[in-house]
Design a protein around this motif. Structure first.
Motif, PDB file in Angstrom:
ATOM      1  N   ARG A   5     -36.865 -12.873   1.902  1.00 16.45           N
ATOM      2  CA  ARG A   5     -37.790 -11.696   2.831  1.00 16.45           C
ATOM      3  C   ARG A   5     -36.742 -10.689   3.331  1.00 16.45           C
ATOM      4  NH1 ARG A   5     -41.115 -16.275   4.438  1.00 16.45           N
ATOM      5  NH2 ARG A   5     -42.964 -16.262   3.164  1.00 16.45           N
ATOM      6  N   THR A  59     -38.925  -2.881  -5.921  1.00 22.79           N
ATOM      7  CA  THR A  59     -37.919  -3.409  -6.277  1.00 22.79           C
ATOM      8  C   THR A  59     -37.498  -3.200  -7.837  1.00 22.79           C
ATOM      9  OG1 THR A  59     -38.214  -5.030  -4.641  1.00 22.79           O
ATOM     10  CG2 THR A  59     -36.631  -5.570  -6.310  1.00 22.79           C
ATOM     11  N   VAL A  84     -37.079   0.273   0.832  1.00 23.15           N
ATOM     12  CA  VAL A  84     -38.011  -0.218   1.770  1.00 23.15           C
ATOM     13  C   VAL A  84     -39.164   0.580   2.235  1.00 23.15           C
ATOM     14  CG1 VAL A  84     -37.504  -0.997   4.277  1.00 23.15           C
ATOM     15  CG2 VAL A  84     -35.726  -1.249   2.786  1.00 23.15           C
ATOM     16  N   ASP A  85     -38.952   1.976   2.124  1.00 21.02           N
ATOM     17  CA  ASP A  85     -39.852   2.933   2.317  1.00 21.02           C
ATOM     18  C   ASP A  85     -41.199   2.733   1.441  1.00 21.02           C
ATOM     19  OD1 ASP A  85     -38.632   3.954   4.389  1.00 21.02           O
ATOM     20  OD2 ASP A  85     -37.543   5.326   3.167  1.00 21.02           O
ATOM     21  N   ASN A 123     -41.434  -0.085  -0.750  1.00 21.80           N
ATOM     22  CA  ASN A 123     -41.686  -1.554  -1.163  1.00 21.80           C
ATOM     23  C   ASN A 123     -41.390  -1.783  -2.472  1.00 21.80           C
ATOM     24  OD1 ASN A 123     -41.816  -4.264  -0.796  1.00 21.80           O
ATOM     25  ND2 ASN A 123     -44.219  -4.016  -0.128  1.00 21.80           N
ATOM     26  N   HIS A 141     -33.935  -2.107  -3.713  1.00 18.55           N
ATOM     27  CA  HIS A 141     -34.979  -2.336  -3.109  1.00 18.55           C
ATOM     28  C   HIS A 141     -35.181  -1.061  -2.162  1.00 18.55           C
ATOM     29  CE1 HIS A 141     -38.400  -4.144  -1.330  1.00 18.55           C
ATOM     30  NE2 HIS A 141     -37.807  -3.817   0.014  1.00 18.55           N
ATOM     31  N   ASP A 184     -40.939  -4.675   9.822  1.00 16.66           N
ATOM     32  CA  ASP A 184     -41.572  -4.687   8.336  1.00 16.66           C
ATOM     33  C   ASP A 184     -40.933  -5.615   7.443  1.00 16.66           C
ATOM     34  OD1 ASP A 184     -42.984  -2.352   9.490  1.00 16.66           O
ATOM     35  OD2 ASP A 184     -41.454  -0.775   8.504  1.00 16.66           O
ATOM     36  N   TYR A 208     -36.398  -8.160   6.273  1.00 19.99           N
ATOM     37  CA  TYR A 208     -37.121  -7.763   7.402  1.00 19.99           C
ATOM     38  C   TYR A 208     -36.265  -6.360   7.903  1.00 19.99           C
ATOM     39  CZ  TYR A 208     -38.902 -12.443   7.976  1.00 19.99           C
ATOM     40  OH  TYR A 208     -39.627 -13.494   7.762  1.00 19.99           O
ATOM     41  N   THR A 209     -37.064  -5.324   8.079  1.00 17.53           N
ATOM     42  CA  THR A 209     -36.820  -3.956   8.701  1.00 17.53           C
ATOM     43  C   THR A 209     -37.036  -3.796  10.216  1.00 17.53           C
ATOM     44  OG1 THR A 209     -37.012  -3.300   6.353  1.00 17.53           O
ATOM     45  CG2 THR A 209     -36.802  -1.628   7.887  1.00 17.53           C
ATOM     46  N   ASP A 240     -40.866  -7.329   3.578  1.00 18.70           N
ATOM     47  CA  ASP A 240     -40.841  -7.127   2.282  1.00 18.70           C
ATOM     48  C   ASP A 240     -40.134  -8.733   1.536  1.00 18.70           C
ATOM     49  OD1 ASP A 240     -41.645  -4.666   2.544  1.00 18.70           O
ATOM     50  OD2 ASP A 240     -39.709  -3.830   2.251  1.00 18.70           O
ATOM     51  N   SER A 241     -41.062  -9.143   0.487  1.00 19.84           N
ATOM     52  CA  SER A 241     -40.573 -10.272   0.133  1.00 19.84           C
ATOM     53  C   SER A 241     -40.187  -9.669  -1.410  1.00 19.84           C
ATOM     54  CB  SER A 241     -41.881 -10.973  -0.174  1.00 19.84           C
ATOM     55  OG  SER A 241     -42.541 -11.453   0.932  1.00 19.84           O
ATOM     56  N   ILE A 242     -39.145 -10.503  -1.829  1.00 19.81           N
ATOM     57  CA  ILE A 242     -38.376 -10.231  -2.926  1.00 19.81           C
ATOM     58  C   ILE A 242     -38.684 -11.292  -3.848  1.00 19.81           C
ATOM     59  CG2 ILE A 242     -36.122  -9.908  -4.150  1.00 19.81           C
ATOM     60  CD1 ILE A 242     -36.886  -7.702  -2.058  1.00 19.81           C
TER      61      ILE A 242
END
Length: 1401
Positions: free
Chosen positions: A45, A108, A103-104, A106, A101, A65, A47-48, A67-69
């Motif tokens: 994961r 990948t 982030v904004d 989400n 990836h 925030d 984390y941002t 996000d899962s990879i």
């Protein structure tokens, strides 16, 4: 000499998504542009979070925030970096995937696959390239478009090793580091053989991937390598277990050669996992895994020595990791596996305490250096204190009691001996034991003393951080604590020794606080009190048993990591002064900002009462300022220091720091008066600013320590006169004996005596450096009681007082006698004769057989040579002659190396003369003419002619000669000779009196006639018994001469009294305007023709004066109007130039020269206010010539010239009625009234009164406006000042000529209105004509000026023809000008106010 201070610690918890405890935070990345942190966990994961999300305190959840990879089941994240060009994260996985990836969004994206898996990713500093190391030991360098530039092998492998097999390196090592400019990158490569694994540092070229350099094979620890951002050194870690030693950090150059290294002072089994430089390359941090704990260590480098400045301990379970902020060099971010994130903010604090003692933290040692005893540069020191573990915080009180907080949570206390005994401690090490405490302390962030044995500590946690970093005790993590700790020592203190053990600590008070505390400082003016600064700059005062109170008047406008509280004098009482320096360089005092570019500061005190007198301030432009505390308290900084911004020309207040980046680390207080600077490389420099040196000297003088003051003056080469002038030289006279007694060194006193001069040094040379503590007036009053001293001669009075003190305080000795001769030689004027008299006494003792006092005096030859060395040999020779001692004169001539052929014949000639003639000739040579006259007169009558000739050559001797000569005949000769001299000198009055004393009447008559004293002439003529015809002829001649000389009144008196010519006498009286006398004579002779002549002449004169006064009235109005216009325009231009900050040469105005003169220094009536850079090259001859031309042109009004304003003022002042004119006016008024011309007299008095009032009002108006910076349209008007003058001077002596019968209750304002209207017309007419002509010629205005017609005109006897567009005027387009209709008066007062308003504008 500085310590790393932790001034804020922000703690938050990253809430991980997994409910179990298997998820851990492993990797991180940082977004510089948006200040974002990215964390990758073991659960794949991302984390941002933002740095701004950190809150004050601990235990608060950090918003993030997640996000899962999506990866394969056995795949996980091994590398994480942020690419600014892509605004996305690049992720490497164990199976070799390269993911981009966003982030904004989400999203990948798989951008590539690396065979064998990804070990690490390292983007270049410029972001153009990306280096990837695979688990197969290959380096892939690609562009940001994922194009591979080259692929090279990282490690050398022996034969038989399969390249396709992954290497056995650690899972998350990052063995690659770029240089700051991106031209090279370094790796740590393994070389495998049959026995062991050795490693080497390899440096690769960016563009080609060629191997640039390789280091020797060594046993490195892990794969840690870090290139310094500045590019100077590459850091790595040696594993020295085989040597039974702890790891060491080693530094390499780009060519692979080892430069230096240092050990980390931990156990042999300790390991280093992470090594990072901060962005400015001045701090190196590492995570050290010890046996019982993990430690975050921070080192700094200075003077070729590595100092461990900070150690922060964590538990083994935390698995702490960290990263430096890429833009803030003093901000460090740590995180643990379970998601606890801590942001540390550090600042550099000086290690020099208030008592000039340097306490430098180095791991578990505190090295001690008393700078007041010796200026030892680091890493040298006097002695050191060894603590159980690394020191985090230290504080020292005024009793030399040191408290230290350690990284393991213990508190240690050391009581140091008096600094006078420290020389015996040199080179020693003292072991300090931890204090005994019943309860555990918090993690201290700030520590200070409240009293000699009471500490005030600020803790972010209720219990020790090391014991419960991941504790679930939320109550302990959510609070900030303010703790009072009482210290008691169970061991007896031995003087001269340190007390390092036996201390017991007990928490006596504890209170919770809300908000982040930035700093704590004790209150020096109040016991058991301290100031606390919260985040944002808010200042609170903490007092035992009272608590925390907010102080709004002391609060800052922003947070100030550097806080200082000192005691100062304010109005005779002690007051605390709180200063703070924020991170942008602004120095705060309460709500004010003293300086916007401060880099460091310190304080100076005189040590007598520990009261601070000066602020030592260093700026970012490497300029040092010494600021008086009184200037800060009174708000005079802007005027004196100009916002501490260096200008092109160096001011006396500025001290240039010779090395860029040097900082103030401390000050030597008291008599030392020194400032200690530390350069960027670590060296110490000590300077002695003139202002501090003079302050210490004056302080010693005020305390009566003359010996110390004299030593400081000699050491720093200060003018000796400061000792005399600091409180006025007359006050020093009373202390001269004490001065001599204290100094008791004749060499120093002689040096002091030789430097005394008449000027006041404190008001000239040191005027900008000394604030005199004494009142000159009070000391002068006390000094008036001293008798036998010259109250106007400083040098002679001071040296006389020193001479008397030497004779009274010190025993007789050759040195004392020479010192006394020095005081005589340096007197003003030199007392050489008295000095020679003392030498004669010494010579007499040498010639006598007595040896009792002989040994207490120098030899006569030595004394004479000393006197000749101090004085001009010719002056000493003449002084010897003045004693009429030819033998002494010969000895002086011989010792002054004069040629005997020059002086021996002269002395022999004098010796052959009689005594009186010898003295007479000596006096003539020495120009002592009074003594010469006495001696030649005593020589007898045979030398009478010489006596008279001497008086004729020196006329000042005549009074003395008359006192000496008693023979009447000789006295007459002397008086006649004196009269002849006075006549030659054009002193005819005195000459006539002198001639009368010697009965020389003919010469007296000529002298009276020469000076124009006709009464004296006629009186002497009577004494001579001249015949009547001769007297009549003489009177006619005198009358004609007086008339020619412009004295008709006196000529008329002679014509009437001696000549009997009535007609001529009347004409002369009328010409002299002596109206009352002329009327009296006319009535005395009862002649109608004479009365008619007087009447006609008086009426004609009255009419002429009325015309002159009316014309003068108009001139006053014109001059005032022009002066106000010029003055207003100049003020407007000055304000405009100051606002726009441009030179006056750019101005283009018809009167700009007058305005610019005030700034260029060319004004004829004021001094320049702006210094010119070219003024230094203008010769004095050119300046004098310009002044002479200005004087010649003075009196002319040249519009637009630099002297126009002055000329206008001169004309206005010169138009005043003289005393003679006022007497004539009064006489004329009386004459007119006597002749029945009352109406004419009334008109004349009104005209004269109006003119005089207008002129006086104009002078007052010019005086008020010349000194102000603005002109009011309503206040600064001539009518307003006329009304003020009319009320103020009703009974003034200036109007003594007026007759009260003609005074009216209220003088009509028609005069002021005429002046106002005239001014309105003349000052505006030219401007309006130009404006209207512009409309007509340029814009095609259809109407010529002739058709502009006024709608009204007041009936005041003046032409008020003014063009349109002012109110009350209209334009006629069809009809020619009609005859103007005159109104008798204004219908309302609004018309008058309208005219006044237009004139004011």
């Amino acid at each position: 000499m500085k310590n790393l201070k932790l001034y804020s610690e922000l703690f938050s918890k990253l809430e991980l998504q997994s409910k179990d405890e298997d998820e851990a935070v492993l990797l991180s990345a940082f977004d510089i542009e948006r200040s974002r942190l990215f964390f990758a966990s073991s659960a794949n994961r991302i984390y941002t979070t933002h740095l701004s999300s950190f809150q004050n305190g601990s235990g608060w959840s950090l918003p993030a925030d997640v996000d899962s990879i999506d990866l394969e089941p056995n795949d996980y994240i091994t590398a994480l970096e942020y690419l600014m060009e892509k605004e996305a994260l690049v992720i490497g996985t164990y199976d070799g995937l390269l993911l981009l990836h966003s982030v904004d969004g989400n999203a990948t994206e798989v951008v590539g696959r690396v065979e064998g898996g990804v070990r690490c990713i390292a983007p270049s500093p410029d972001g153009d390239l990306l280096a990837v190391i695979s688990r197969l030991g290959q380096i892939l360098v690609m562009t940001h478009d994922w194009d591979v530039l080259y692929e090279i092998a990282l490690e050398g492998r022996p034969e038989g090793v399969d390249v396709s097999e992954p290497t056995s390196s650690s899972r998350y090592d990052s063995p690659i580091s770029w240089r700051g400019d991106g031209k090279y990158f370094a790796t740590l490569s393994e070389v495998c053989d049959s026995t062991s694994f050795l490693k080497s540092v390899k440096v690769w070229e960016r563009d080609s991937g060629a191997l640039h350099a390789t280091s020797e094979l060594k046993r490195f620890m892990g794969s840690i390598i870090e290139w310094m951002p500045s590019g100077a050194k590459i850091a790595a870690v040696y594993d020295r277990k085989t040597d039974n030693d702890c790891p060491s950090i080693v530094f390499f150059e780009r060519n692979g050669l080892q430069r230096s290294s240092f050990v980390i002072n931990e156990g042999m089994n300790a390991t280093i996992e992470i090594l990072r430089w901060n962005c400015t390359s001045d701090l190196l941090a590492a995570v050290v895994r010890c046996e019982k704990h993990d430690a975050l260590k921070i080192w700094s480098f200075s003077n070729n020595h590595w100092y461990l400045k900070r150690e922060i301990r964590y538990t083994k379970q935390d698995g702490v990791k960290f990263m430096w902020d890429l833009t803030k060099p003093m901000q460090l971010i740590c995180w643990t596996l379970c998601g606890y994130i801590t942001m540390y903010n550090f600042v550099w604090n000086t290690a020099v305490m208030e008592n000039s003692m340097a306490l430098v933290i180095d791991d578990s040692n505190v090295v001690v250096t008393p700078l007041s005893l010796s200026l030892m540069p680091p890493p040298m020191y006097l002695f050191d204190l060894k603590f159980p573990c690394a020191v985090q915080e230290i504080c020292l009180n005024s009793k030399n009691c040191l408290a230290a907080f350690l990284s393991d949570g213990c508190l240690c206390v050391v009581e140091l001996p008096a600094p006078e005994t420290w020389e015996e401690l040199e080179g020693k090490q003292f072991i300090v034991e931890a204090s005994v405490s019943e309860s555990a302390f918090g993690s201290f962030v700030h520590l200070t003393w409240l009293d000699s044995h009471i500490l005030l500590a600020v803790s972010h946690y209720g219990i020790n951080r090391y014991l419960s970093r991941t504790s679930s005790n939320e109550d302990g993590l959510l609070c900030f604590y303010l703790q009072e700790i009482e210290l008691v020592c169970t061991e007896d203190h031995v003087p001269g020794l340190l007390t390092c053990s036996g201390w017991h600590a007990k928490i006596t008070r504890q209170s919770t606080l809300e908000g982040l505390i930035i700093g704590v400082a004790p209150n020096p003016t109040k016991r058991h009190s301290a100031y606390i600064q919260f985040d944002g700059g808010k200042i609170f005062e903490y007092t035992t048993r009272i608590g925390v109170l907010k102080l709004d008047d002391l609060s800052f406008s922003s947070s100030c990591p550097w806080l200082g509280v000192v005691s100062v004098h304010d109005g005779g009482s002690l007051k605390p002064l709180v200063l703070g320096l924020d991170g942008t360089g602004r120095l705060h005092v309460g709500g004010r900002i003293l300086c916007n570019n401060c880099s460091s500061f310190s304080f100076y005190s005189n040590l007598a009462d520990q009261v601070v007198t000066h602020l030592v301030l260093g700026t970012k432009q490497d300029v040092l300022y010494i600021v008086g505390i009184c200037d800060i308290m009174h708000g005079e900084l802007d005027m004196k220091y100009e916002d501490f911004i260096p200008t092109g020309h160096r001011r006396r207040e500025e001290i240039s720091i010779w090395e860029r980046g040097a900082k103030i680390v401390g000050v030597l207080h008291g008599d030392e008066g020194a400032v200690i600077l530390q350069t960027t490389r670590g060296n110490l420099e000590c300077i002695y600013p003139r202002k501090l040196v003079l302050a210490s000297i004056v302080n010693a003088l005020v305390q009566g320590r003359f010996r110390d003051a004299l030593f400081m003056v000699r050491r720093h080469r200060i003018d000796f006169n400061v000792i005399v002038d600091h409180c006025g030289w007359k006050a020093f006279l009373q202390s001269a004996a004490e001065f001599v007694r204290q100094v008791n060194n004749l060499s120093y006193i002689t040096e002091f005596v030789s430097a005394i001069k008449n000027e006041n040094i404190t008001e000239q040379l040191y005027r900008d450096f000394i604030s005199l503590p004494c009142s000159h007036g009070a000391n002068d009053m006390q000094a008036r009681d001293l008798k036998g001293l010259d109250a106007s001669n400083k040098v002679s009075s001071v040296l006389l007082a020193i001479r008397k003190a030497l004779e009274e305080q010190l025993p007789e000795s050759p040195a004392r006698e020479l010192c006394i001769l020095t005081t005589l030689a340096h007197s003003d004027p030199p007392l050489l004769e008295e000095a020679l008299e003392r030498i004669k006494v010494t010579r007499g003792m040498e010639l006598s057989s007595s040896n009792d006092r002989r040994m207490s005096y120098p030899s006569a030859e030595e004394a004479l040579k000393h006197l000749l060395w101090l004085s001009d040999s010719e002056a000493v020779f003449e002084a010897a002659l003045g004693l009429y001692d030819l033998n002494l004169a010969a000895i002086v001539a011989l010792n002054s190396q004069r040629d005997p052929k020059e002086f021996l014949p002269f002395l022999q000639e004098l010796q052959s003369m009689p005594v009186l003639l010898m003295r007479y000739n000596i006096d003539l040579r020495l120009r002592r003419f009074s003594n010469a006259l006495k001696h030649i007169f005593s020589a007898g009558d045979t030398h009478y002619e010489d006596c008279v000739n001497l008086m004729k050559k020196n006329p000042q001797l005549f009074p003395l000669g008359l006192q000496l000569i008693t023979d009447p005949a000789k006295r007459k000769q002397v008086l006649e000779a004196w009269g002849d001299h006075l006549s030659d000198e054009k002193c005819f009055e005195d000459a006539a009196t002198t001639y009368l004393c010697c009965s020389s009447l003919d010469k007296a008559l000529k002298s009276y006639r020469a000076c124009g004293n006709w009464s004296g002439v006629l009186t002497v003529a009577g004494l001579l018994k001249m015949e009547k015809d001769m007297i009549m002829q003489l009177a006619h001649e005198l009358s004609e001469e007086l008339q020619a000389l412009g004295k008709p009144g006196e000529a008329a008196k002679i014509a009437l009294e001696y000549c009997g010519d009535v007609n001529r006498g009347m004409n002369l009286l009328i010409s002299a305007r002596e109206w009352e006398e002329a009327l009296r004579v006319a009535f005395m002779h009862m002649r109608e023709d004479l009365i008619s002549d007087v009447t006609n002449a008086s009426l004609e004169c009255a009419s002429m004066l009325i015309g002159e006064y009316e014309e003068g009235l108009e001139k006053v109005g014109k001059y005032v109007a022009r002066y106000l216009a010029v003055r207003q325009r100049r003020l407007l231009l000055a304000a405009k130039v100051q606002a726009e900050e441009r030179s006056m040469s750019d101005l283009d105005d018809d009167i700009a020269s007058e305005a610019s003169s005030n700034f260029s220094g060319m004004s004829a009536y004021t001094t320049g206010t702006r210094k010119s850079t070219t003024s230094s090259i203008i010769s004095s001859a050119a300046s004098k010539a310009r002044d002479m031309r200005r004087q010649r042109k003075r009196g002319k009004i040249r519009p637009g010239s630099p002297g126009e304003e002055l000329a206008l003022l001169d004309h206005i002042n010169g138009m005043s009625l003289t005393a003679g004119a006022q007497r004539e006016l009064k006489s004329l008024l009386v004459c007119l009234v006597t002749l029945g011309e009352e109406e004419t007299a009334r008109k004349l008095q009104r005209a004269g009164e109006n003119f005089q009032l207008s002129q006086m009002a104009a002078v007052r108006l010019s005086e008020d406006t010349i000194s102000c910076d603005s002109i009011s349209e309503h206040v600064h008007t001539l009518e307003h000042y006329i009304q003020k003058a009319r009320t103020e001077v009703q009974n003034s002596e200036a109007f003594f000529w007026r007759s009260k019968i003609f005074l009216s209750p209220r003088v009509s304002s028609s005069m002021a209105i005429r002046v106002t209207c005239y001014q309105l017309k003349k000052t505006i007419e030219k401007v309006i004509v130009k404006v209207c002509s512009c409309f007509y010629d340029v814009l095609g205005w259809p109407y010529p000026l002739e058709v502009l017609q006024p709608s009204y005109e007041p009936a005041l006897g003046c032409d008020l023809s003014l063009p349109w567009p002012f109110s009350g005027w209209r334009a006629s387009t069809s009809k020619p000008l009609k005859k103007r209709q005159r109104k008798k008066e204004f219908e309302t007062t609004a018309h008058l106010k309208g005219v006044q308003k237009h004139f004011g504008k």
